[in-house]
Design a protein around this motif. Structure first.
Motif, PDB file in Angstrom:
ATOM      1  N   SER A  39       0.740  -1.083   0.012  1.00 27.23           N
ATOM      2  CA  SER A  39      -0.275  -0.053  -0.076  1.00 27.23           C
ATOM      3  C   SER A  39       0.867   1.261   0.034  1.00 27.23           C
ATOM      4  CB  SER A  39      -1.085  -0.072   1.169  1.00 27.23           C
ATOM      5  OG  SER A  39      -1.715  -0.886   1.116  1.00 27.23           O
ATOM      6  N   LEU A  40       2.310   1.149   0.819  1.00 25.25           N
ATOM      7  CA  LEU A  40       2.780   2.231   0.612  1.00 25.25           C
ATOM      8  C   LEU A  40       3.588   2.760  -0.499  1.00 25.25           C
ATOM      9  CD1 LEU A  40       4.480   1.838   4.094  1.00 25.25           C
ATOM     10  CD2 LEU A  40       2.696   3.787   3.640  1.00 25.25           C
ATOM     11  N   VAL A  41       3.746   1.812  -1.437  1.00 28.04           N
ATOM     12  CA  VAL A  41       4.011   1.963  -2.951  1.00 28.04           C
ATOM     13  C   VAL A  41       2.998   2.631  -3.529  1.00 28.04           C
ATOM     14  CG1 VAL A  41       4.424   0.551  -4.892  1.00 28.04           C
ATOM     15  CG2 VAL A  41       5.577  -0.130  -2.958  1.00 28.04           C
ATOM     16  N   ILE A  42       1.918   2.616  -3.283  1.00 27.85           N
ATOM     17  CA  ILE A  42       0.654   3.441  -4.186  1.00 27.85           C
ATOM     18  C   ILE A  42       0.956   4.815  -3.521  1.00 27.85           C
ATOM     19  CG2 ILE A  42      -1.603   3.716  -4.420  1.00 27.85           C
ATOM     20  CD1 ILE A  42      -2.021   0.602  -4.170  1.00 27.85           C
ATOM     21  N   VAL A  43       1.201   4.999  -2.383  1.00 28.06           N
ATOM     22  CA  VAL A  43       1.404   6.464  -1.756  1.00 28.06           C
ATOM     23  C   VAL A  43       2.485   6.845  -2.358  1.00 28.06           C
ATOM     24  CG1 VAL A  43       1.612   7.638   0.380  1.00 28.06           C
ATOM     25  CG2 VAL A  43       0.106   5.727   0.487  1.00 28.06           C
ATOM     26  N   ASN A  44       3.621   6.255  -2.260  1.00 24.22           N
ATOM     27  CA  ASN A  44       4.892   6.801  -2.806  1.00 24.22           C
ATOM     28  C   ASN A  44       4.635   7.139  -4.327  1.00 24.22           C
ATOM     29  OD1 ASN A  44       7.626   7.544  -2.463  1.00 24.22           O
ATOM     30  ND2 ASN A  44       7.862   5.924  -4.292  1.00 24.22           N
ATOM     31  N   ALA A  46       1.807   8.086  -5.561  1.00 25.26           N
ATOM     32  CA  ALA A  46       1.017   9.277  -5.719  1.00 25.26           C
ATOM     33  C   ALA A  46       1.799  10.705  -5.420  1.00 25.26           C
ATOM     34  CB  ALA A  46       0.033   9.322  -4.663  1.00 25.26           C
ATOM     35  N   ARG A  47       3.064  10.532  -4.132  1.00 27.02           N
ATOM     36  CA  ARG A  47       3.853  11.481  -4.059  1.00 27.02           C
ATOM     37  C   ARG A  47       4.521  11.938  -5.307  1.00 27.02           C
ATOM     38  NH1 ARG A  47       9.035  12.089  -3.543  1.00 27.02           N
ATOM     39  NH2 ARG A  47       9.123   9.932  -3.723  1.00 27.02           N
ATOM     40  N   ARG A  48       4.834  10.815  -5.845  1.00 25.32           N
ATOM     41  CA  ARG A  48       5.835  11.034  -7.289  1.00 25.32           C
ATOM     42  C   ARG A  48       4.869  11.627  -8.308  1.00 25.32           C
ATOM     43  NH1 ARG A  48       9.763   8.144  -9.678  1.00 25.32           N
ATOM     44  NH2 ARG A  48       8.383   7.306 -11.030  1.00 25.32           N
ATOM     45  N   LEU A  49       3.557  11.787  -8.612  1.00 22.92           N
ATOM     46  CA  LEU A  49       2.818  12.444  -9.438  1.00 22.92           C
ATOM     47  C   LEU A  49       2.646  13.830  -8.867  1.00 22.92           C
ATOM     48  CD1 LEU A  49       0.576   9.304 -10.059  1.00 22.92           C
ATOM     49  CD2 LEU A  49       2.103  10.325 -11.794  1.00 22.92           C
ATOM     50  N   GLY A  50       2.683  13.735  -7.821  1.00 21.38           N
ATOM     51  CA  GLY A  50       2.766  15.521  -7.494  1.00 21.38           C
ATOM     52  C   GLY A  50       1.405  15.851  -6.547  1.00 21.38           C
ATOM     53  N   VAL A  51       0.736  14.609  -5.861  1.00 23.82           N
ATOM     54  CA  VAL A  51      -0.441  14.727  -5.074  1.00 23.82           C
ATOM     55  C   VAL A  51       0.014  15.590  -3.998  1.00 23.82           C
ATOM     56  CG1 VAL A  51      -1.984  13.261  -3.456  1.00 23.82           C
ATOM     57  CG2 VAL A  51      -1.278  12.476  -5.910  1.00 23.82           C
ATOM     58  N   PRO A  52      -0.779  16.542  -3.364  1.00 26.35           N
ATOM     59  CA  PRO A  52      -0.465  17.307  -2.430  1.00 26.35           C
ATOM     60  C   PRO A  52      -0.196  16.688  -0.989  1.00 26.35           C
ATOM     61  CG  PRO A  52      -2.512  17.911  -3.103  1.00 26.35           C
ATOM     62  CD  PRO A  52      -2.138  16.875  -3.990  1.00 26.35           C
ATOM     63  N   ASN A  53       0.675  17.368  -0.137  1.00 29.71           N
ATOM     64  CA  ASN A  53       0.906  16.792   1.163  1.00 29.71           C
ATOM     65  C   ASN A  53      -0.542  16.502   1.986  1.00 29.71           C
ATOM     66  OD1 ASN A  53       3.697  16.744   0.723  1.00 29.71           O
ATOM     67  ND2 ASN A  53       3.956  18.539   1.672  1.00 29.71           N
ATOM     68  N   MET A  59      -3.729   9.535   2.775  1.00 30.85           N
ATOM     69  CA  MET A  59      -3.491   8.313   2.208  1.00 30.85           C
ATOM     70  C   MET A  59      -2.706   7.413   3.278  1.00 30.85           C
ATOM     71  SD  MET A  59      -2.424   9.118  -1.568  1.00 30.85           S
ATOM     72  CE  MET A  59      -2.271   7.485  -2.258  1.00 30.85           C
ATOM     73  N   LEU A  60      -1.780   8.284   4.021  1.00 27.66           N
ATOM     74  CA  LEU A  60      -1.030   7.553   5.170  1.00 27.66           C
ATOM     75  C   LEU A  60      -1.938   7.008   6.125  1.00 27.66           C
ATOM     76  CD1 LEU A  60       2.329   9.372   4.948  1.00 27.66           C
ATOM     77  CD2 LEU A  60       2.189   7.148   4.308  1.00 27.66           C
ATOM     78  N   PHE A  61      -3.053   7.822   6.606  1.00 24.73           N
ATOM     79  CA  PHE A  61      -3.909   7.441   7.809  1.00 24.73           C
ATOM     80  C   PHE A  61      -4.627   6.295   7.380  1.00 24.73           C
ATOM     81  CE2 PHE A  61      -8.116   7.425   9.567  1.00 24.73           C
ATOM     82  CZ  PHE A  61      -7.786   7.676  10.839  1.00 24.73           C
ATOM     83  N   ASN A  62      -5.200   6.261   5.942  1.00 32.00           N
ATOM     84  CA  ASN A  62      -5.675   5.002   5.356  1.00 32.00           C
ATOM     85  C   ASN A  62      -5.080   3.817   5.528  1.00 32.00           C
ATOM     86  OD1 ASN A  62      -8.337   6.487   4.765  1.00 32.00           O
ATOM     87  ND2 ASN A  62      -7.561   6.724   2.767  1.00 32.00           N
ATOM     88  N   VAL A  63      -3.651   3.888   5.317  1.00 26.18           N
ATOM     89  CA  VAL A  63      -2.921   2.596   5.297  1.00 26.18           C
ATOM     90  C   VAL A  63      -2.659   2.340   6.672  1.00 26.18           C
ATOM     91  CG1 VAL A  63      -0.715   1.704   4.850  1.00 26.18           C
ATOM     92  CG2 VAL A  63      -1.769   3.334   3.089  1.00 26.18           C
ATOM     93  N   SER A  85      -8.706   0.357   1.692  1.00 27.02           N
ATOM     94  CA  SER A  85      -7.924   1.657   1.836  1.00 27.02           C
ATOM     95  C   SER A  85      -7.150   1.756   0.632  1.00 27.02           C
ATOM     96  CB  SER A  85      -6.769   1.110   3.006  1.00 27.02           C
ATOM     97  OG  SER A  85      -5.828   0.466   2.698  1.00 27.02           O
ATOM     98  N   ASN A  86      -6.880   0.963  -0.013  1.00 26.54           N
ATOM     99  CA  ASN A  86      -6.233   1.141  -1.541  1.00 26.54           C
ATOM    100  C   ASN A  86      -6.983   1.658  -2.584  1.00 26.54           C
ATOM    101  OD1 ASN A  86      -3.423  -0.019  -1.136  1.00 26.54           O
ATOM    102  ND2 ASN A  86      -4.707  -1.694  -0.658  1.00 26.54           N
ATOM    103  N   HIS A  87      -8.457   1.408  -2.569  1.00 27.89           N
ATOM    104  CA  HIS A  87      -9.334   1.939  -3.312  1.00 27.89           C
ATOM    105  C   HIS A  87      -9.732   3.619  -2.673  1.00 27.89           C
ATOM    106  CE1 HIS A  87     -11.373  -1.081  -5.801  1.00 27.89           C
ATOM    107  NE2 HIS A  87     -10.309  -1.059  -6.309  1.00 27.89           N
ATOM    108  N   ARG A  88      -9.540   3.622  -1.526  1.00 25.17           N
ATOM    109  CA  ARG A  88      -9.771   4.969  -1.038  1.00 25.17           C
ATOM    110  C   ARG A  88      -8.574   5.969  -1.484  1.00 25.17           C
ATOM    111  NH1 ARG A  88     -13.210   5.389   3.905  1.00 25.17           N
ATOM    112  NH2 ARG A  88     -14.194   3.314   4.105  1.00 25.17           N
ATOM    113  N   ASN A  89      -7.561   5.300  -1.281  1.00 22.43           N
ATOM    114  CA  ASN A  89      -6.406   6.109  -1.516  1.00 22.43           C
ATOM    115  C   ASN A  89      -6.246   6.420  -3.043  1.00 22.43           C
ATOM    116  OD1 ASN A  89      -5.550   6.429   0.873  1.00 22.43           O
ATOM    117  ND2 ASN A  89      -3.994   4.686   0.798  1.00 22.43           N
ATOM    118  N   LEU A  90      -6.633   5.504  -3.810  1.00 23.22           N
ATOM    119  CA  LEU A  90      -6.595   5.722  -5.542  1.00 23.22           C
ATOM    120  C   LEU A  90      -7.798   6.890  -5.788  1.00 23.22           C
ATOM    121  CD1 LEU A  90      -6.359   5.053  -8.465  1.00 23.22           C
ATOM    122  CD2 LEU A  90      -7.921   3.086  -8.369  1.00 23.22           C
ATOM    123  N   GLN A  91      -8.930   6.643  -5.214  1.00 21.48           N
ATOM    124  CA  GLN A  91      -9.867   7.776  -5.293  1.00 21.48           C
ATOM    125  C   GLN A  91      -9.515   9.115  -4.960  1.00 21.48           C
ATOM    126  OE1 GLN A  91     -12.886   7.162  -6.916  1.00 21.48           O
ATOM    127  NE2 GLN A  91     -12.616   9.536  -7.201  1.00 21.48           N
TER     128      GLN A  91
END
Length: 106
Positions: A39-44, A46-53, A59-63, A85-91
């Motif tokens: 799941s942290l790979v997905i968060v990372n 998202a970070r690389r894509l420029g998703v705001p902090n 996302m980290l809370f969901n994980v 949690s991963n679908h929530r993070n994807l959304q």
């Protein structure tokens, strides 16, 4: 990856689906943490894509919530089937870019 982790398999005759997160959670001691690592790979990403902090923190809370609640014996395994949690993070990522899940199928 979110689909694989959360909804890859549907239980026949129901609307309930589960994924690798639920299956990994059955492994005592390390299963929930292995699922969290994926799941942290997905968060990372998202970070690389420029998703705001602020969204990355959500996302980290969901994980984290998924990992802690999922680690409770038996009840955590049931929890993992319903808390995606991963679908929530994807959304969250899709919302940032103004997309919807349906846009991914195009």
């Amino acid at each position: 990856m979110a689909r694989l982790m959360d909804t890859a398999l549907r239980i026949p005759g129901t609307r309930v689906s589960l994924g690798a997160d639920s299956v990994l959670g059955l492994i005592p001691g390390i299963g929930d943490f292995a699922a969290a690592a994926v799941s942290l790979v997905i968060v990372n990403e998202a970070r690389r894509l420029g998703v705001p902090n602020d969204k990355l923190v959500r996302m980290l809370f969901n994980v984290g919530f998924d990992t802690v609640a999922g680690s409770v014996p038996v009840l955590g395994d049931v929890f993992d089937v319903y808390f995606k949690s991963n679908h929530r993070n994807l959304q969250l990522v899709l919302d940032h870019f103004g997309l919807d899940h349906a846009d991914l199928d195009r």
